[in-house]
Scaffold this motif. Structure first.
Motif, PDB file in Angstrom:
ATOM      1  N   ARG A  22       0.817  -0.719   0.136  1.00 30.52           N
ATOM      2  CA  ARG A  22      -0.308  -0.167   0.359  1.00 30.52           C
ATOM      3  C   ARG A  22       0.466   0.907   0.251  1.00 30.52           C
ATOM      4  NH1 ARG A  22      -2.179  -2.136   5.185  1.00 30.52           N
ATOM      5  NH2 ARG A  22      -0.120  -2.622   6.066  1.00 30.52           N
ATOM      6  N   TYR A  23       2.106   0.939   0.148  1.00 29.53           N
ATOM      7  CA  TYR A  23       3.185   2.193   0.566  1.00 29.53           C
ATOM      8  C   TYR A  23       4.126   2.602  -0.747  1.00 29.53           C
ATOM      9  CZ  TYR A  23       2.164   0.624   5.286  1.00 29.53           C
ATOM     10  OH  TYR A  23       1.710   1.131   6.073  1.00 29.53           O
TER      11      TYR A  23
ATOM     12  N   VAL B 296       2.812   9.800   5.857  1.00 29.41           N
ATOM     13  CA  VAL B 296       1.434   9.860   6.175  1.00 29.41           C
ATOM     14  C   VAL B 296       0.773  11.217   5.354  1.00 29.41           C
ATOM     15  CG1 VAL B 296      -0.359  10.701   7.824  1.00 29.41           C
ATOM     16  CG2 VAL B 296       1.901   9.442   8.345  1.00 29.41           C
TER      17      VAL B 296
ATOM     18  N   GLN C  96       2.204   2.641  -7.436  1.00 28.55           N
ATOM     19  CA  GLN C  96       1.204   2.876  -7.546  1.00 28.55           C
ATOM     20  C   GLN C  96      -0.183   2.693  -5.709  1.00 28.55           C
ATOM     21  OE1 GLN C  96      -0.279   5.041  -9.436  1.00 28.55           O
ATOM     22  NE2 GLN C  96       2.321   5.576  -9.679  1.00 28.55           N
ATOM     23  N   GLY C  97       0.285   1.782  -5.468  1.00 27.86           N
ATOM     24  CA  GLY C  97      -0.890   1.833  -4.247  1.00 27.86           C
ATOM     25  C   GLY C  97      -0.848   2.757  -3.211  1.00 27.86           C
ATOM     26  N   GLY C  98      -2.348   2.300  -2.737  1.00 24.73           N
ATOM     27  CA  GLY C  98      -2.600   3.454  -1.746  1.00 24.73           C
ATOM     28  C   GLY C  98      -4.192   2.856  -1.028  1.00 24.73           C
ATOM     29  N   VAL C  99      -4.489   3.064  -0.243  1.00 21.66           N
ATOM     30  CA  VAL C  99      -5.977   3.065   0.837  1.00 21.66           C
ATOM     31  C   VAL C  99      -6.540   3.732   0.062  1.00 21.66           C
ATOM     32  CG1 VAL C  99      -4.608   2.450   3.055  1.00 21.66           C
ATOM     33  CG2 VAL C  99      -5.347   4.498   1.765  1.00 21.66           C
TER      34      VAL C  99
ATOM     35  N   SER D 145      -0.470   3.287  11.055  1.00 20.39           N
ATOM     36  CA  SER D 145      -0.157   2.175   9.901  1.00 20.39           C
ATOM     37  C   SER D 145       1.726   2.920   9.264  1.00 20.39           C
ATOM     38  CB  SER D 145      -0.812   2.795   8.882  1.00 20.39           C
ATOM     39  OG  SER D 145      -0.583   1.362   7.690  1.00 20.39           O
ATOM     40  N   ARG D 146       1.782   4.368   9.033  1.00 16.20           N
ATOM     41  CA  ARG D 146       3.499   4.614   8.676  1.00 16.20           C
ATOM     42  C   ARG D 146       3.865   3.763   9.613  1.00 16.20           C
ATOM     43  NH1 ARG D 146       4.893   4.516   3.687  1.00 16.20           N
ATOM     44  NH2 ARG D 146       3.992   5.937   2.602  1.00 16.20           N
TER      45      ARG D 146
ATOM     46  N   LEU E 149       8.173   9.463   9.173  1.00 14.22           N
ATOM     47  CA  LEU E 149       6.335   9.417   9.535  1.00 14.22           C
ATOM     48  C   LEU E 149       5.925  10.652   8.914  1.00 14.22           C
ATOM     49  CD1 LEU E 149       6.205   7.005  11.179  1.00 14.22           C
ATOM     50  CD2 LEU E 149       5.569   8.820  12.866  1.00 14.22           C
TER      51      LEU E 149
ATOM     52  N   VAL F 153      -4.889  -1.096  -3.447  1.00 12.36           N
ATOM     53  CA  VAL F 153      -5.017  -0.730  -3.051  1.00 12.36           C
ATOM     54  C   VAL F 153      -5.882  -1.370  -1.723  1.00 12.36           C
ATOM     55  CG1 VAL F 153      -7.163   1.418  -2.868  1.00 12.36           C
ATOM     56  CG2 VAL F 153      -5.032   0.988  -4.894  1.00 12.36           C
TER      57      VAL F 153
ATOM     58  N   GLU G 178     -11.442   4.190  -6.327  1.00 10.92           N
ATOM     59  CA  GLU G 178     -10.921   2.728  -5.488  1.00 10.92           C
ATOM     60  C   GLU G 178     -12.834   2.160  -5.038  1.00 10.92           C
ATOM     61  OE1 GLU G 178      -7.969   0.822  -7.694  1.00 10.92           O
ATOM     62  OE2 GLU G 178      -9.244  -0.374  -6.583  1.00 10.92           O
TER      63      GLU G 178
ATOM     64  N   PHE H  23       0.621   9.357   1.876  1.00  8.81           N
ATOM     65  CA  PHE H  23       0.598   8.621   1.915  1.00  8.81           C
ATOM     66  C   PHE H  23      -1.140   8.284   0.883  1.00  8.81           C
ATOM     67  CE2 PHE H  23      -0.644   3.936   3.066  1.00  8.81           C
ATOM     68  CZ  PHE H  23      -0.616   3.636   4.362  1.00  8.81           C
ATOM     69  N   ARG H  24      -0.984   7.458  -0.436  1.00  8.70           N
ATOM     70  CA  ARG H  24      -2.344   8.132  -1.982  1.00  8.70           C
ATOM     71  C   ARG H  24      -3.122   7.680  -1.424  1.00  8.70           C
ATOM     72  NH1 ARG H  24      -2.784   4.352  -6.504  1.00  8.70           N
ATOM     73  NH2 ARG H  24      -3.330   6.146  -7.926  1.00  8.70           N
ATOM     74  N   THR H  25      -3.743   8.620  -1.151  1.00  5.46           N
ATOM     75  CA  THR H  25      -5.336   8.379  -1.063  1.00  5.46           C
ATOM     76  C   THR H  25      -6.707   8.126  -2.333  1.00  5.46           C
ATOM     77  OG1 THR H  25      -5.952   9.299   1.066  1.00  5.46           O
ATOM     78  CG2 THR H  25      -7.749   8.898  -0.216  1.00  5.46           C
ATOM     79  N   VAL H  26      -7.031   7.031  -2.698  1.00  2.76           N
ATOM     80  CA  VAL H  26      -7.493   6.657  -3.593  1.00  2.76           C
ATOM     81  C   VAL H  26      -9.459   6.369  -4.386  1.00  2.76           C
ATOM     82  CG1 VAL H  26      -7.371   5.301  -5.807  1.00  2.76           C
ATOM     83  CG2 VAL H  26      -5.875   5.458  -4.093  1.00  2.76           C
TER      84      VAL H  26
END
Lengths: 240, 87
Positions: free
Chosen positions: A127-128, B57, A131-134, A145-146, B53, A210, B66, B60-63
């Motif tokens: 996820r990190y 944060v 093209q990963g993500g949340v 998480s980080r 850190l 993702v 999806e 941190f990719r938000t999609v």
């Protein structure tokens, strides 16, 4: 991607009546579209919401050779669920993922392709990186998480960017060997598999995914999970 | 070799170097600098950790697409499953 290999998806379930049919439908659609041989092994820990009834209906639709149902008498833990599922899996490769739709089956062909191209033993979703993500995480959740991942990177230097993810593809023989020596519970369990696999000389590749946090319901991440994680991390630091 | 042994070995090595430096011929201000060096490096590491850190944060990719795509997939799945009489 032409492949003669068979892929077994292990799905431990507990009260997933709302999601299990959808997950199976998406899995079947993904594999069938690419003519990939597959089976889905569902390990149910005595769900109380008729998850097993839904699985039996799915068996009628897809066939009992495609949908394998293994029932257990109660909630006996994720590790033993995988071991139990592995015993009944017929595939050359095993895919583990969450059954609550946070992991989308559409990424599986990417896992397979990466494994074919690199010949690695394990492919883990990240996820990190790349093209990963949340989706659905607030600042605090991202921070936790980080933070957890940073701690793991510092203490274990694992060679993968996402150590606690549970969307993975394993060579079946590799998972069988590695899981025999794994003791952790909770999030540390997923970490321990990767750390021990690398210590035993197996190769791990990564593919961006993702993670969509539960569209319905609440995912559990309380003080107890965090304490368990830190304990597991320290134990791994000392024993690997 | 277990990670803990490598770590302990490295740590002992650093301590040995530090003690040797303290015992060598140093001016008073040099002595103070060497004495405080571990604290300095720990603070540096702390700063690096916090920066890492926060950066992690923030990037941190938000999609959100999806979730939309998933909802559509769920709708498609439900429709087809219902057609096959699966609840």
């Amino acid at each position: 991607m032409p492949t003669k290999a068979t892929y077994s998806v292990l799905l431990p379930t507990y009260n997933e009546r709302d999601n299990i049919a959808i997950v199976v439908w998406l899995l079947a659609k993904t594999f069938t579209a690419r003519a990939i041989e597959f089976e889905i092994v569902i390990i149910d820990d005595n769900s109380q919401d008729n998850t097993q009834g839904v699985v039996r209906q799915l068996q009628q639709l897809y066939g009992e050779d495609r949908i394998v149902l293994k029932c257990r008498p109660g909630k006996l833990g994720l590790g033993t669920a995988y071991v139990h599922g592995l015993r009944h899996a017929r595939g050359d490769y095993v895919i583990i993922m969450d059954a609550d739709l946070s992991h989308h089956p559409k990424y599986i062909p990417e896992f397979i392709r990466h494994q074919q191209e690199t010949g690695c033993d394990i492919v883990t979703g990240t996820r990190y990186k790349l093209q990963g993500g949340v989706c659905g995480w607030n600042f605090k959740r991202k921070l936790v998480s980080r933070g957890a991942n940073f701690l793991a990177q510092t203490l274990l230097n694992p060679g993968v960017s996402d150590l606690t993810g549970s969307f993975r593809l394993y060579r079946k023989s590799v998972l069988e060997k590695v899981i025999a020596g794994v003791n952790s519970k909770g999030y540390a369990f997923q970490m321990e598999i990767i750390v021990r696999a690398r210590a035993q000389g197996y190769s791990v590749g990564e593919v961006p995914i993702v993670f969509v946090d539960r569209l319905y319901g609440v995912s559990k991440l309380g003080g107890a999970e965090i304490t368990q994680y830190i304990k597991g991390l320290l134990w791994l630091f000392v024993t690997t | 070799m277990l990670r803990i042994y490598r770590f302990a070995g490295g740590l002992l090595g650093l301590i040995a170097v530090w003690v040797a430096a303290l015992r060598s011929d140093l001016q008073p201000d040099q002595y103070l600098a060497v004495l405080l060096a571990p604290v300095f490096f720990l603070a540096l590491f702390g700063l690096y950790s916090v920066t890492s850190l926060i950066y992690g944060v923030v990037t941190f990719r938000t999609v959100p697409e999806e979730a939309t795509a998933l909802r559509q997939d769920i709708a498609d799945a439900r429709k087809d499953l219902q057609a096959h009489n699966i609840s």
